[in-house]
Design a protein around this motif. Sequence first.
Motif, PDB file in Angstrom:
ATOM      1  N   UNK A 101      24.139  24.707  -7.246  1.00 17.80           N
ATOM      2  CA  UNK A 101      25.530  24.326  -6.988  1.00 17.80           C
ATOM      3  C   UNK A 101      25.778  23.894  -5.555  1.00 17.80           C
ATOM      4  N   UNK A 102      24.964  24.376  -4.636  1.00 21.81           N
ATOM      5  CA  UNK A 102      25.193  24.104  -3.222  1.00 21.81           C
ATOM      6  C   UNK A 102      24.980  22.629  -2.892  1.00 21.81           C
ATOM      7  N   UNK A 103      24.162  21.972  -3.712  1.00 23.57           N
ATOM      8  CA  UNK A 103      23.841  20.565  -3.463  1.00 23.57           C
ATOM      9  C   UNK A 103      25.035  19.655  -3.741  1.00 23.57           C
ATOM     10  N   UNK A 104      25.906  20.064  -4.662  1.00 21.70           N
ATOM     11  CA  UNK A 104      26.947  19.147  -5.128  1.00 21.70           C
ATOM     12  C   UNK A 104      27.888  18.704  -4.016  1.00 21.70           C
ATOM     13  N   UNK A 105      28.282  19.632  -3.124  1.00 21.48           N
ATOM     14  CA  UNK A 105      29.218  19.259  -2.064  1.00 21.48           C
ATOM     15  C   UNK A 105      28.519  18.562  -0.911  1.00 21.48           C
ATOM     16  N   UNK A 127      27.128  33.850 -12.167  1.00 20.59           N
ATOM     17  CA  UNK A 127      28.427  33.208 -12.363  1.00 20.59           C
ATOM     18  C   UNK A 127      29.143  32.956 -11.047  1.00 20.59           C
ATOM     19  N   UNK A 128      29.258  33.977 -10.224  1.00 22.26           N
ATOM     20  CA  UNK A 128      29.949  33.806  -8.950  1.00 22.26           C
ATOM     21  C   UNK A 128      29.120  32.987  -7.977  1.00 22.26           C
ATOM     22  N   UNK A 129      27.791  33.062  -8.105  1.00 14.54           N
ATOM     23  CA  UNK A 129      26.935  32.293  -7.209  1.00 14.54           C
ATOM     24  C   UNK A 129      27.173  30.803  -7.315  1.00 14.54           C
ATOM     25  N   UNK A 130      27.510  30.335  -8.516  1.00 15.03           N
ATOM     26  CA  UNK A 130      27.783  28.906  -8.697  1.00 15.03           C
ATOM     27  C   UNK A 130      28.994  28.480  -7.878  1.00 15.03           C
ATOM     28  N   UNK A 131      30.034  29.313  -7.862  1.00 16.63           N
ATOM     29  CA  UNK A 131      31.225  28.993  -7.076  1.00 16.63           C
ATOM     30  C   UNK A 131      30.988  29.233  -5.589  1.00 16.63           C
ATOM     31  N   UNK A 132      30.307  30.331  -5.249  1.00 20.44           N
ATOM     32  CA  UNK A 132      30.015  30.612  -3.849  1.00 20.44           C
ATOM     33  C   UNK A 132      29.119  29.541  -3.242  1.00 20.44           C
ATOM     34  N   UNK A 133      28.265  28.944  -4.082  1.00 21.33           N
ATOM     35  CA  UNK A 133      27.388  27.891  -3.591  1.00 21.33           C
ATOM     36  C   UNK A 133      28.171  26.719  -3.045  1.00 21.33           C
ATOM     37  N   UNK A 134      29.297  26.412  -3.678  1.00 24.89           N
ATOM     38  CA  UNK A 134      30.107  25.299  -3.196  1.00 24.89           C
ATOM     39  C   UNK A 134      30.799  25.655  -1.890  1.00 24.89           C
ATOM     40  N   UNK A 135      31.207  26.922  -1.736  1.00 19.95           N
ATOM     41  CA  UNK A 135      31.782  27.356  -0.465  1.00 19.95           C
ATOM     42  C   UNK A 135      30.730  27.289   0.632  1.00 19.95           C
ATOM     43  N   UNK A 136      29.570  27.903   0.365  1.00 19.16           N
ATOM     44  CA  UNK A 136      28.498  27.925   1.354  1.00 19.16           C
ATOM     45  C   UNK A 136      27.996  26.521   1.658  1.00 19.16           C
ATOM     46  N   UNK A 167      29.728  23.761   1.577  1.00 19.13           N
ATOM     47  CA  UNK A 167      30.698  23.115   2.452  1.00 19.13           C
ATOM     48  C   UNK A 167      30.577  23.594   3.886  1.00 19.13           C
ATOM     49  N   UNK A 168      30.431  24.915   4.075  1.00 21.43           N
ATOM     50  CA  UNK A 168      30.320  25.482   5.418  1.00 21.43           C
ATOM     51  C   UNK A 168      29.058  24.971   6.116  1.00 21.43           C
ATOM     52  N   UNK A 169      27.911  25.074   5.445  1.00 23.26           N
ATOM     53  CA  UNK A 169      26.651  24.666   6.064  1.00 23.26           C
ATOM     54  C   UNK A 169      26.621  23.169   6.353  1.00 23.26           C
ATOM     55  N   UNK A 170      27.107  22.369   5.401  1.00 26.96           N
ATOM     56  CA  UNK A 170      27.081  20.922   5.590  1.00 26.96           C
ATOM     57  C   UNK A 170      27.977  20.503   6.750  1.00 26.96           C
ATOM     58  N   UNK A 171      29.176  21.064   6.842  1.00 26.39           N
ATOM     59  CA  UNK A 171      30.109  20.678   7.903  1.00 26.39           C
ATOM     60  C   UNK A 171      29.693  21.208   9.264  1.00 26.39           C
ATOM     61  N   UNK A 194      37.014  22.000  -0.357  1.00 24.01           N
ATOM     62  CA  UNK A 194      36.672  22.145  -1.773  1.00 24.01           C
ATOM     63  C   UNK A 194      36.057  23.508  -2.044  1.00 24.01           C
ATOM     64  N   UNK A 195      35.145  23.897  -1.174  1.00 27.47           N
ATOM     65  CA  UNK A 195      34.516  25.200  -1.355  1.00 27.47           C
ATOM     66  C   UNK A 195      35.515  26.343  -1.282  1.00 27.47           C
ATOM     67  N   UNK A 196      36.421  26.287  -0.313  1.00 28.28           N
ATOM     68  CA  UNK A 196      37.423  27.347  -0.183  1.00 28.28           C
ATOM     69  C   UNK A 196      38.388  27.343  -1.366  1.00 28.28           C
TER      70      UNK A 196
END
Length: 481
Positions: A27-31, A145-154, A156-160, A304-306
Amino acid sequence: MSRISRSRWLVLGVLSATMLMTVLDGSIVTVAMPAIQRDLGFAPAELSWTVNAYLIAYGGLLLLAGRLGDLIGRRAVFLAGNAVFAAASLLAGAATGPGMLIGARFLQGVGSAIASAVVLGILVTTFTDAGERAKAIGVFSFTGAAGASLGQVLGGVLTDMLGWNYIFLVNVPIGVVTIALAVRALPAERGLGLSAGADAVGALLVTVGVMLGIYAVVEIGAVQIERYGLRSLWFGAVSLVLLAAFLVRQATARTPLMPLRILRSRAVAGANLVQVLTLGAMFAFQIMVALFMQQVLRYGALGTGLAMLPAALAIAGVSLFVSPRLSTRFGARAVLLGGLVLLIGAMAWLTRVPANARYVTDLLPVMVLIMGGGLVLPALTALGMSGARSDDAGLVSGFFNTTQQVGMAVGVALLSTLAASRTEGLLAGGASEAVALTGGYRLAFTVSLVLLVSAFVAAYVVLRRPRAGAEQAVELQPERV
């Protein structure tokens, strides 16, 4: 808490860390995809292969890896998979071009398949008490389950803050620590031996068949059907032939790779069917809601992640604290049905989302209702592993994970193709970009709603009402020597 009990929970921590790392990576790749495209010069049609390469390797090897865990030892397979995944993550973080990144992503899929194929097998043979197993499955399912959503938060943070490379590099220290803890926590076990199920022909048939099948659907999901439609159909047809040949082979082989007895359990077969339908639908939430926020509402990667964070928190609370208690009291089937009702409500809400959506009124209710995932995933895991024996727990685990990937791959192909086609039609009719994109996503949400309703019907009809706690009882039999 006894020393034995502490060691079991350490095992759960190791297994959950691997599950979290695997799901985060998906999931982290998507953002981060826009940043990856910009820095590495991906063509638009190539970008989806940062996901597809991973899916093909992961989905194609799960069944074989799970059976190898039974034959040569689940601990050895688990350690090898984590080592490959960590090394491939380092390679992905150092990628300097599209080819290098796609190759690294394929290797990540290989390592992830090898490690994750056996985790449920280790879990159900470690936690034999019904109450402890329900809690363990709740914790384990939360990480997925939560990791999929947390991946988008993480992501976003790491990418930015640091750059897209770090969404892969973060896996390296996690992988090293997981391996070190696994060496200490996981008991050394002797597998059945290759002679108990070393069906090389069957392994080749199922691995190539699943890989070709996933390749066909993700190529369609990459909206390349007009360009590669005939080729995709050929690959799909060959995949079906190979998988049919695999089933024939398993029915006649002296030492089958996948003894067909595992499909005789109504709970196992029903749970895997419901899983395909549910995860196919949930692609619309995990990916398309994020894309809607970025492409239509113009949220950034971090925003988006938040915005997805309430969903992660809701799933966490339900899967950790609510699901185990409800499963113990009412049984996994009832919990599954209740969770599907909540997911149906979330998807029904999304079918009416406007192009000028407001977060509080149009999206936040979805983030709350998605807590149903915290009920559905643990219940599916309990039911899907209910027919496992100590000598084929790795195989049942691999099969369960394979249907999981098939569901997601089909969801990618079906929903993204329908959304893109609808968007193109609206643009051709003169609609604005925001309105056209919203129309495409709403169609995908509607189809997802139909899939979830189908999953509810299948769960209600196929999964017969078991005796209280019966679906949690793993049929542990003495291992064959």
